[in-house]
Design an enzyme around this catalytic site. Structure first.
Site, PDB file in Angstrom:
ATOM      1  N   SER A   1       0.836  -1.358  -0.103  1.00  0.00           N
ATOM      2  CA  SER A   1      -0.073   0.056  -0.086  1.00  0.00           C
ATOM      3  C   SER A   1       0.981   1.288   0.203  1.00  0.00           C
ATOM      4  O   SER A   1       2.000   1.138   0.306  1.00  0.00           O
ATOM      5  CB  SER A   1      -1.070   0.081   1.039  1.00  0.00           C
ATOM      6  OG  SER A   1      -0.221   0.511   2.509  1.00  0.00           O
ATOM      7  N   LYS A   2       0.319   2.322  -0.232  1.00  0.00           N
ATOM      8  CA  LYS A   2       0.816   3.703  -0.178  1.00  0.00           C
ATOM      9  C   LYS A   2       2.048   3.968   0.933  1.00  0.00           C
ATOM     10  O   LYS A   2       2.796   4.300   0.630  1.00  0.00           O
ATOM     11  CB  LYS A   2      -0.202   4.776  -0.346  1.00  0.00           C
ATOM     12  CG  LYS A   2       0.196   6.160  -0.930  1.00  0.00           C
ATOM     13  CD  LYS A   2       0.458   5.999  -2.333  1.00  0.00           C
ATOM     14  CE  LYS A   2       1.556   6.747  -2.811  1.00  0.00           C
ATOM     15  NZ  LYS A   2       1.991   6.775  -4.207  1.00  0.00           N
ATOM     16  N   ARG A   3       1.548   3.223   2.194  1.00  0.00           N
ATOM     17  CA  ARG A   3       2.592   3.782   3.283  1.00  0.00           C
ATOM     18  C   ARG A   3       3.591   2.964   3.136  1.00  0.00           C
ATOM     19  O   ARG A   3       4.919   3.228   3.678  1.00  0.00           O
ATOM     20  CB  ARG A   3       1.933   3.408   4.594  1.00  0.00           C
ATOM     21  CG  ARG A   3       1.647   2.163   4.882  1.00  0.00           C
ATOM     22  CD  ARG A   3       0.940   1.716   6.100  1.00  0.00           C
ATOM     23  NE  ARG A   3       0.511   0.299   5.677  1.00  0.00           N
ATOM     24  CZ  ARG A   3       1.145  -0.786   6.186  1.00  0.00           C
ATOM     25  NH1 ARG A   3       2.280  -0.951   6.687  1.00  0.00           N
ATOM     26  NH2 ARG A   3       0.464  -2.026   5.880  1.00  0.00           N
TER      27      ARG A   3
END
Ligand code: GLU
Length: 471
Positions: free
Chosen positions: A246-248
């Site tokens: 994911s983006k994180r």
């Protein structure tokens, strides 16, 4: 169930949905398909799955093509629009009707909902079973209908997957899926199969989130009597912590990696290794990857992103790159990241200095930092450490050097003799002299070797920079 002949020319495809940027996972899927085809003299095709008119945009298609192009994944022929083929999809749905492997279903949405509610109340399977499956056509009303596939109700569908192994799906868990809706639009499942068939795709290599779809798709192949492609469903990419990406975890779009200045060859090498292995080979070229890539080498466990490894491989690819190719990739990087282009004079110097610049730079920004002595112009701004190294004594030494440099023959040997001589004369080690020289030439105390810089920028510019710093 029929298969493609073993000696059929390989055709693979990448089939992105144009709803955003090219995801790193999509980039890897495309790469695997490209490697598989290119290593076998086959074709690698591109299909844009743009049937979802609400979510598909031309900008997303353009971004995906840009991402593939940057990665160096060339495709054969023009990209195919799935939406443009909708009439053909409908035609096949009608052929299924004619073959008796599909039927007209006149059930309304209300009837289907009621069926489900009743089944749930009884606590039985809530898969819809259409009353029209075996209805006599004479009883068909003059009303809108969907075309449903007459899916086998018992037995099992076996996906012989090159990565996942033998995957068995019980047919009772799959309903008679709609292939053509009552508004005559094809469903995604039908479109994929018709397109893959018409495009002659022999190998479907894609994310394992499509594994269940494969069972349904295989039923459509069978319903049409078409050859089934070789399936290879690859595990998705996970973050360094093993969790779903994911983006994180950092950058997800392929173009973000381009903007961060990773070389495409390093990115290809890294993505090839992400979930695929050839013995213990880590660093390799795309030519080697094309020869080695096979489906057997794809792992079953999700691969984890490892930025350290990516950087390490990218550094090796920059170091191994041909000077002129690196220069043109550097220029493309500058353009893609919105930075000013190199002037012709800078490009020429860059090429001259490339053999030392490319050493130990993991990304293009790092290479540019090393090339600062080329891109700056006088008067050169200096950082704090550089300023500090130019104390009065050092300035005096720089000043005393200029007459000798004026008479130098500008070879490494000659320059070395002059500089080590000057250090000895002043009773200091060469290291002590190097700092003010670096400060004068690059405005930094960390830079490529003093000799490399002097040889690249030449006699006049070197003397002028030394005079600036001594003043
Ligand atoms: N369009 C699908 C996706 O982007 C891929 C479908 C396929 O490869 O069969 O996930």
């Amino acid at each position: 169930m029929t298969a493609h002949p073993a000696d059929a020319p390989v055709v693979t495809r990448f089939a992105p949905s144009p709803t955003g940027y090219l995801h790193i996972g999509g980039g890897r899927t495309a790469l695997f398909n490209w490697l598989y085809a290119r290593g076998r003299g086959g074709k690698f095709l591109l299909r844009i799955e743009d049937t979802d008119r609400e979510r598909s945009t031309p900008e997303a298609t353009a971004a995906i093509l840009r991402g593939l192009t940057w990665l160096g994944l060339d495709w054969d022929g023009e990209p195919i629009s799935q939406f443009a083929r909708r009439d053909r999809h409908a035609e096949v749905a009608h052929q299924m009707l004619a073959r008796g492997t599909a039927y007209k279903c006149f059930s309304t949405k209300e009837e289907i909902d009621a069926f489900r509610a009743e089944a749930e109340a009884r606590g039985t399977y809530a898969l819809f079973q259409s009353p029209w499956r075996d209805a006599d056509p004479a009883t068909h009303p003059d009303a809108p209908f969907a075309i449903r596939m007459k899916a086998p109700r018992d037995g099992e569908t076996v996906i012989d997957d090159q990565v996942q192994g033998r995957v068995v799906i019980k047919n009772e868990t799959l309903d008679d899926m709609i292939v053509l809706r009552s508004d005559a639009t094809p469903t995604y499942m039908l479109a994929v199969v018709v397109d893959d068939h018409d495009m002659g795709v022999t190998h479907v290599i894609r994310g394992d989130d499509h594994l269940v779809n494969a069972a349904r798709q295989q039923m459509i192949y069978d319903a049409m009597g078409w050859a089934i492609p070789v399936w290879a469903h690859i595990p998705l990419i996970h973050g360094p912590d093993g969790k779903k990406l994911s983006k994180r975890h950092g950058a997800l779009g392929v173009e973000e990696y381009q903007a961060m200045g990773y070389p495409a060859a390093g990115m290809r090498n890294y993505l090839t290794r992400l979930g695929w292995a050839h013995g213990d080979a880590e660093f390799f070229t795309s030519e080697q990857a094309k020869q080695w890539f096979d489906l057997k080498g794809i792992g079953r466990a999700p691969a984890r992103l490892d930025f350290k490894k990516l950087e390490n491989l990218c550094g090796q690819h920059i170091a191994a790159g041909a000077d002129a190719a690196l220069l043109s990739e550097l220029q493309a990087y500058l353009a893609a990241s919105g930075q000013p282009a190199l002037t012709n004079a800078q490009s020429a110097l860059m090429l001259k200095g490339m053999s030392s610049l490319k050493d130990r730079a993991k990304t293009f920004p790092e290479l540019l930092e090393k090339a600062r002595y080329i891109t700056v112009s006088r008067p050169i701004s200096r950082d704090e450490a550089a300023e500090k190294s130019l104390d009065p004594v050092s300035r005096g030494i720089l000043k005393s050097l200029t007459p000798q440099l004026r008479n130098a023959s500008w070879t490494k040997d000659d320059l070395e003799a002059i500089l080590t001589g000057a250090a000895a004369e002043n009773g200091i080690g060469f290291g002590k002299l190097a700092a003010p020289l670096r400060a004068a030439l690059a405005g930094r105390t960390v830079s490529p070797s003093v000799y490399d810089m002097m040889l690249v920028i030449g006699q006049d510019e070197t003397i002028a920079r030394l005079e600036d710093a001594a003043a």
